[in-house]
Enzyme design. Structure first.
Site, PDB file in Angstrom:
ATOM      1  N   CYS A 113      58.332  73.502  94.137  1.00 42.22           N
ATOM      2  CA  CYS A 113      57.236  72.333  93.689  1.00 42.22           C
ATOM      3  C   CYS A 113      57.327  71.952  92.456  1.00 42.22           C
ATOM      4  O   CYS A 113      57.329  70.730  92.118  1.00 42.22           O
ATOM      5  CB  CYS A 113      55.794  72.990  94.187  1.00 42.22           C
ATOM      6  SG  CYS A 113      54.431  71.815  93.961  1.00 42.22           S
ATOM      7  N   CYS A 209      50.283  77.621  98.275  1.00 43.16           N
ATOM      8  CA  CYS A 209      49.090  76.982  98.801  1.00 43.16           C
ATOM      9  C   CYS A 209      48.847  76.696 100.179  1.00 43.16           C
ATOM     10  O   CYS A 209      47.934  76.359 100.713  1.00 43.16           O
ATOM     11  CB  CYS A 209      48.886  75.772  97.682  1.00 43.16           C
ATOM     12  SG  CYS A 209      50.168  74.528  98.005  1.00 43.16           S
TER      13      CYS A 209
END
Length: 389
Positions: A113, A209
């Site tokens: 990410c 997440c």
């Protein structure tokens, strides 16, 4: 004269884009910079379907977090934008996460990410907005070093996020800033209370997440139907001990939940995704001192290819939860390798080996790479034959 962001201009003449996740760290980062007089713009990335996560504690970059980031921006009086990066995040992070697990690895989506979304695409957005720097709430530090900027461990060792930042490039470090690098987490929460931020007591987000339940295998099976291929659980000595329902349910070093009973404590030693086999053995078989790497990013001085023939003395972390340990970094015909001074257990392909110039304090990050494989320290003999992890 330099300002607090090491730029030769007044704060009010310096535009800063702050990546606001909706958590307390990035919120305080934005508030501190605004207080110092910088021209601050908040940007929040919507990274995945926020509908399922809007009421879930520990989410990141989803519905509730977007609401919180917007509320903080209003409170401190800065512009705030929400950018839809869902498709980019799925392609660059979620799909790669699933592919890595299917291949028998243990991936680190937070690194992907940072590397492929936040510190590449978001940096481009910051430039489009006329920003001089992009600031984040990560607990790392950056400082001027000969030839540019270096990345360092933060003051708060318990919150150290440098393991997840090893893929940051020299060019990215020139524009990135980390205002919380010299603060502790308690100090950050105190600052949030001083600013009157609604997120002052908000729990920290979980690492992955987009896995709401923490059950990775369920997410992978949804993304990759048919990925869970049944196969054999095999002892290092060749004995077939049982059956499994897919290597995606296992990780290197795992002991519990193997679904076999042999009267001896066994751990997952290796995952052979191609043959759909889970190889198990005694804990000693996990020990290794030699680690092969791929996709290495070097942000130390000089060039990786010019390392000393005897290797470069460094400290290395092979898991985010472990402290840096002494090692030698080599660059040979087969690429970069690590030789650990002391053996480590549970070194898993897909995880990262992150390099530091020393083991203690606010050491400089020299780079790192993804673990390609590890050579076992010991060869085990069973019934006249040898077996290696």
């Amino acid at each position: 004269m330099l300002n607090s962001l090491d730029l030769p201009r007044r704060p009010q003449d310096t535009r800063v884009v702050v990546a606001m996740s909706g958590g307390v760290d990035s919120s305080v980062c934005a508030a501190l910079l605004k207080e110092q007089g910088y021209d601050v713009i908040g940007v929040t990335l919507q990274l995945y379907d926020h509908g399922a996560a809007i009421h879930r504690k520990g989410a990141c970059c989803a519905g509730q977090d977007i609401h919180d980031a917007r509320e903080v921006a209003d409170r401190i009086g800065i512009p705030h934008y929400v950018l839809d990066y869902e498709s980019r995040f799925k392609e660059a992070v979620i799909d790669r996460f699933a592919d890595s697990y299917v291949a028998g690895e243990t991936p680190i989506p937070c690194v992907e990410c940072n590397q492929r979304v936040k510190f590449r695409d978001l940096l481009g957005t910051a430039r489009d907005l006329g920003a001089d720097v992009l600031a984040t709430g990560h607990y790392v530090a950056s400082r001027a070093v000969p030839g540019g900027r270096g990345l360092f461990r933060p003051r708060d060792a318990e919150r150290d996020q440098s393991y997840f930042m090893f893929a940051t490039t020299r060019e990215q470090l020139d524009i990135l800033r980390f205002p919380l690098g010299e603060m502790t987490k308690p100090e950050t929460r105190q600052a949030a209370e001083r600013f009157g931020l609604s997120v002052a007591a908000k729990p920290d987000s979980q690492d992955i997440c987009f896995v709401p339940s923490g059950r990775y295998a369920q997410v992978i099976e949804k993304l990759k139907p048919g990925a869970a291929v049944p196969g054999e659980i095999v002892h290092l000595d060749g004995r077939v001990l049982g059956q499994h329902q897919g290597v995606i349910h296992y990780t290197i070093g795992q002991r519990k939940g193997l679904g076999i009973a042999t009267g001896e404590p066994l751990h997952v030693i290796r995952l052979d995704a191609e043959a759909a086999r889970v190889i198990v053995g005694p804990r000693e078989a996990l020990a290794t001192r030699h680690v092969a790497l791929r996709d290495v990013n070097w942000i130390g001085d000089g060039a990786l290819e010019n390392l000393p023939a005897e290797g470069l003395e460094i400290a290395v972390r092979v898991r985010s939860t472990r402290a840096p340990k002494p090692a030698l970094l080599h660059f040979g015909p087969e690429g970069p390798t690590i030789e650990l001074a002391e053996a480590e257990d549970g070194v898993s392909p897909g995880q990262a080996a992150v390099f530091y110039d020393h083991a203690d304090g606010q050491a400089r990050v020299l780079g790192g790479g993804f673990i390609r494989g590890a050579r076992p320290q010991t060869v085990f003999a069973y019934g006249g034959q040898t077996a290696a992890a």
